[in-house]
Design an enzyme around this catalytic site. Sequence first.
Site, mmCIF file in Angstrom:
data_model
loop_
_atom_site.group_PDB
_atom_site.id
_atom_site.type_symbol
_atom_site.label_atom_id
_atom_site.label_comp_id
_atom_site.label_asym_id
_atom_site.label_seq_id
_atom_site.Cartn_x
_atom_site.Cartn_y
_atom_site.Cartn_z
ATOM 1 N N HIS A 1 0.135 -10.250 -3.547
ATOM 2 C CA HIS A 1 0.967 -11.449 -3.614
ATOM 3 C C HIS A 1 1.256 -12.025 -2.226
ATOM 4 O O HIS A 1 1.677 -13.176 -2.115
ATOM 5 C CB HIS A 1 2.272 -11.163 -4.372
ATOM 6 C CG HIS A 1 3.284 -10.354 -3.613
ATOM 7 N ND1 HIS A 1 3.437 -8.996 -3.790
ATOM 8 C CD2 HIS A 1 4.206 -10.712 -2.687
ATOM 9 C CE1 HIS A 1 4.417 -8.563 -3.009
ATOM 10 N NE2 HIS A 1 4.902 -9.583 -2.331
ATOM 11 N N SER B 1 7.043 -6.772 2.173
ATOM 12 C CA SER B 1 5.960 -6.556 1.214
ATOM 13 C C SER B 1 4.648 -6.272 1.924
ATOM 14 O O SER B 1 4.243 -7.001 2.831
ATOM 15 C CB SER B 1 5.797 -7.792 0.320
ATOM 16 O OG SER B 1 6.913 -7.965 -0.501
ATOM 17 N N ASP C 1 -1.338 -5.030 -7.375
ATOM 18 C CA ASP C 1 -0.776 -5.794 -6.252
ATOM 19 C C ASP C 1 -1.300 -5.276 -4.911
ATOM 20 O O ASP C 1 -0.546 -5.159 -3.943
ATOM 21 C CB ASP C 1 0.754 -5.747 -6.283
ATOM 22 C CG ASP C 1 1.382 -6.831 -5.396
ATOM 23 O OD1 ASP C 1 0.691 -7.828 -5.102
ATOM 24 O OD2 ASP C 1 2.540 -6.660 -4.974
#
Length: 469
Positions: free
Chosen positions: A105, A208, A135
Amino acid sequence: MRQFILILLLIFSTCVFSQVAELPNFTGLVEKHGAAVVNISTMQAPRESLNQIMPELPNIPDDSPFYEFFRRHMQPFSAPRRAEPRSMGSGFIISNDGYILTNAHVVESADEITVKLNDKREFVGAVIGTDKKTDIALIKIDAKNLPVVNQGDPEKLKVGEWVVAIGSPFGFENSVTAGIVSAKGRSLAQENYVPFIQTDVAINPGNSGGPLFNLVGEVVGINSQIYSRTGGFMGLSFAIPINVATEIADQLKVSGKVRRGRIGVMIQEVTKELAESFGLSEVHGALVVSVQKDAPADKAGIEARDIILKFDGKDVATSSDLPRMVGNTLPDSTVMIEIWRDGTTKKIKVKIGEIPTEESSDNRRPTQGKKPDTSNSLGLALSELTSDQKKRLNVENGLLVEDVQSGIASDAGIRSGDVILGFNSKDVKNIKQFNQLLGQVSKGRNIALLIRRGDLNTFITMKLTDADE
């Protein structure tokens, strides 16, 4: 007396300083391994609408002498617009020739990727491949002799163990946060292929894709998600185990995509009530509620109401374990599956298929059936399926729930329009057989009804009481 007090103070001070000395020191870890952590920023080219690049003509009548002037001289134009930063994230270098792991993402829909190293050098990043199901993204920069991380074993992590995250929360590069492992093997909604590591490490937007280190400086996970009602850290962070990430990265590096195994079953969790209904002494496994026609499981002989206990020799503790086990199995390989059927275990060989890129389903609801029968004790008005309904649902038999009166079935969640396909481990063939099966169950015992609702199958359990006999 004074000497006694001094002795007590000395003992107390020794205890306090000894406890402080036991607290971990992360400076060495950060100095040694922080250089392999990178900051990732992405840019997305502006998507201009037609109205932005083609101004409308002034509201001038066609017969006006100015109309032809504006028509000829008002040319379409586009004001110069620069691409704006779309997102920021983190990553870490896994090979000295420039391969970097991050979250999918972070780089999704990016037109430009900039990777900034710890020494402030910047490189253009190229996406080798992404996998949305886990992911994970693998990107590459054109550089040599880069610092790399050491990879650890997430299986050896213990709940309560200290862990450290390095990343760029809110764009603040090389930020270090620490906490403990709160839980392992967490399953999250819509995340069937990752047994997440839960921590209380402070993770915020920008973290992230960054690494999660253990105290010896090994990467054990990739920080991926937070649980938050505010958008910021609330004490619940989730990391993808590094062994899952590296398996995905290896496939992405070779082919740019990920192949996953499938057997073609729909499953649900085995509850205490379901285990009792199927005669299973322990609450574990994955209950098969439907099998896709001509899928690997169907060809191998796996049936609805089977409980999968082991896959390729590994225990299936919960239903969430099975998708990961199957998905991580190479398509076209053959594995042994152990099931529970009719009170006994059975082993079945299954040749693993492959998950297609897109799956579609046909949502169809049954039409009205025959005159409903209300003679059962559950308060269900039932009718037997017509031949047209059986064809639409692709089933041989079943009972349509026409109406649900207040009582045990209503409390359990049975709805009008549901189709009852099974009773415990038996197929439901007709109303007479259904009532016979119901009559054989003693009060206080649980029963499990296999329900078709829309295009989904699920088991619903309920306990019979005196009023239900």
